[in-house]
Scaffold this active site. Sequence first.
Site, short mmCIF file in Angstrom:
data_model
loop_
_atom_site.label_atom_id
_atom_site.label_comp_id
_atom_site.label_asym_id
_atom_site.label_seq_id
_atom_site.Cartn_x
_atom_site.Cartn_y
_atom_site.Cartn_z
N TYR A 1 0.84 -1.19 0.00
CA TYR A 1 0.00 0.00 0.00
C TYR A 1 0.88 1.24 0.00
O TYR A 1 1.87 1.30 0.74
CB TYR A 1 -0.89 0.03 1.25
CG TYR A 1 -2.36 0.00 0.93
CD1 TYR A 1 -2.95 1.02 0.18
CD2 TYR A 1 -3.18 -1.03 1.37
CE1 TYR A 1 -4.29 1.00 -0.11
CE2 TYR A 1 -4.53 -1.07 1.08
CZ TYR A 1 -5.08 -0.04 0.33
OH TYR A 1 -6.43 -0.07 0.03
N GLU B 1 -0.54 4.90 -0.48
CA GLU B 1 -1.34 6.11 -0.72
C GLU B 1 -0.46 7.35 -0.61
O GLU B 1 0.37 7.47 0.29
CB GLU B 1 -2.48 6.21 0.28
CG GLU B 1 -3.61 5.26 -0.02
CD GLU B 1 -4.78 5.46 0.94
OE1 GLU B 1 -4.59 6.17 1.95
OE2 GLU B 1 -5.85 4.88 0.69
N ASP C 1 -6.63 13.33 -25.26
CA ASP C 1 -6.64 11.92 -24.85
C ASP C 1 -5.97 11.15 -25.97
O ASP C 1 -6.58 10.89 -27.01
CB ASP C 1 -8.08 11.46 -24.63
CG ASP C 1 -8.18 10.00 -24.23
OD1 ASP C 1 -7.16 9.28 -24.35
OD2 ASP C 1 -9.28 9.56 -23.83
N THR D 1 -3.68 5.79 -22.00
CA THR D 1 -3.53 4.47 -21.40
C THR D 1 -2.09 4.04 -21.62
O THR D 1 -1.36 4.64 -22.41
CB THR D 1 -4.48 3.45 -22.05
OG1 THR D 1 -4.31 3.50 -23.47
CG2 THR D 1 -5.92 3.74 -21.70
N LYS E 1 -2.63 -0.61 -25.32
CA LYS E 1 -2.83 -0.23 -26.72
C LYS E 1 -1.49 -0.12 -27.45
O LYS E 1 -0.66 -1.02 -27.35
CB LYS E 1 -3.65 1.06 -26.81
CG LYS E 1 -5.03 0.96 -26.13
CD LYS E 1 -5.85 2.21 -26.38
CE LYS E 1 -7.23 2.12 -25.77
NZ LYS E 1 -7.23 2.36 -24.31
N ARG F 1 -2.21 -2.78 -18.58
CA ARG F 1 -3.44 -1.99 -18.59
C ARG F 1 -3.38 -0.96 -17.46
O ARG F 1 -3.26 -1.31 -16.29
CB ARG F 1 -4.65 -2.89 -18.44
CG ARG F 1 -4.82 -3.88 -19.59
CD ARG F 1 -6.05 -4.73 -19.42
NE ARG F 1 -7.25 -3.90 -19.42
CZ ARG F 1 -7.86 -3.46 -20.52
NH1 ARG F 1 -7.37 -3.74 -21.71
NH2 ARG F 1 -8.95 -2.72 -20.43
#
Length: 390
Positions: A45, A47, A198, A224, A227, A233
């Site tokens: 973790y 954050e 984008d 992303t 692609k 991903r």
Amino acid sequence: MGSKVFDLIEKERKRQDSTVELIASENFVSENILRAVGSCLTNKYSEGYPVERASGNRGRYYGGCEVVNELEEYCCDLWKQVFHTDYHVNVQPHSGSSANLAAYLSVLKPGDKILSMSLNNGAHLTHGSPVNFSGKLYQIIFYDVDASGRIDMDNVAELARREKPDLILAGASAYSRILDFERFSQIAREVGAYFMVDMAHIAGLVVSGDHPSPFGLADIITTTTHKTLRGPRGGMIFGRPELAKKIDSAVFPGCQGGPLQHIIAGKAIAAEEALTPEFVEYGHQVVRNCKAMCGAFLDMDYHVITGGTDNHLFLLDLTDTGLTGKAVQDELDRHGITLNKNCVPNEKRSPQLASGVRVGTAAMTTKGWKEADFIEAAKKIDRIIRQMPR
């Protein structure tokens, strides 16, 4: 003890190995990326952000982050090198949709106005579709395409002057032509709007020089990492340095909690790979392959939206055949060829049926296909379509 999960994973591996993958948004990652995303980093973790971040954040909210801090900074530095930019970069978004949500939140408030392309004309759900958060949170004005399916830049300028949007968005998920970032930028400056790009679909082609770069023109750029970038991903946001704090705050705590450090590791490896000459040649081959396959369909008298392609994809409009995009998609699936149904400009059918299919060359280029392979695939698809009942 055996596990059904691993049986299903093996079944999917065999499917991917045995099918012709023509979904424009999919690709195949390297073994190194697979190792990274399946690593012990999934346990951590983290954050917050490394304290060295330019946005002046207050660091992580958990201890034990020394290694992942170094990893995340390394990942950010690599992507700046990939795109030859001094823009701030945030590599934490879990997806392209998450990146777009955070990008909007960083500079807009609910009810602000966005000028973008519609889903039917080739855009993404997050560009203002009424069923998506973007269409629910913001006022959306859609610019048009001309009779061939190309973006009508005069219409963009006209709408921008009349509607005075807070943000103008360029980018698409099913648009086969070069995006005129220069003109979009000029229009945004003229009306005092933020300019956002984008580039999820074309990012790998920006790296290889097969599509103009939005850096230096756009205020915010999302993408992303799969692609055409051929990574895991996930998503990323780039922004002008003065927007760094707003962007980081919009990602965390704005719309995400802990980042996925195993995916960030995969993103870093994708950046290492994108910095190689081999990746640049890959981008060139993707475009050569797409032009060859598209040309084969044109030679067989198919209706191709915009009449051709400049990038890694093209759209076949099947309206004149009497077949739906879904019917063609399903029939090709039965023959081991995978692509997706897609709406076409002035679509008359529902998105569940659609009148077209989207074809992409990035994945099979990764598998080593050249122009002749894609031409042969086009001929096979044609034979299958011609045998379908009307």
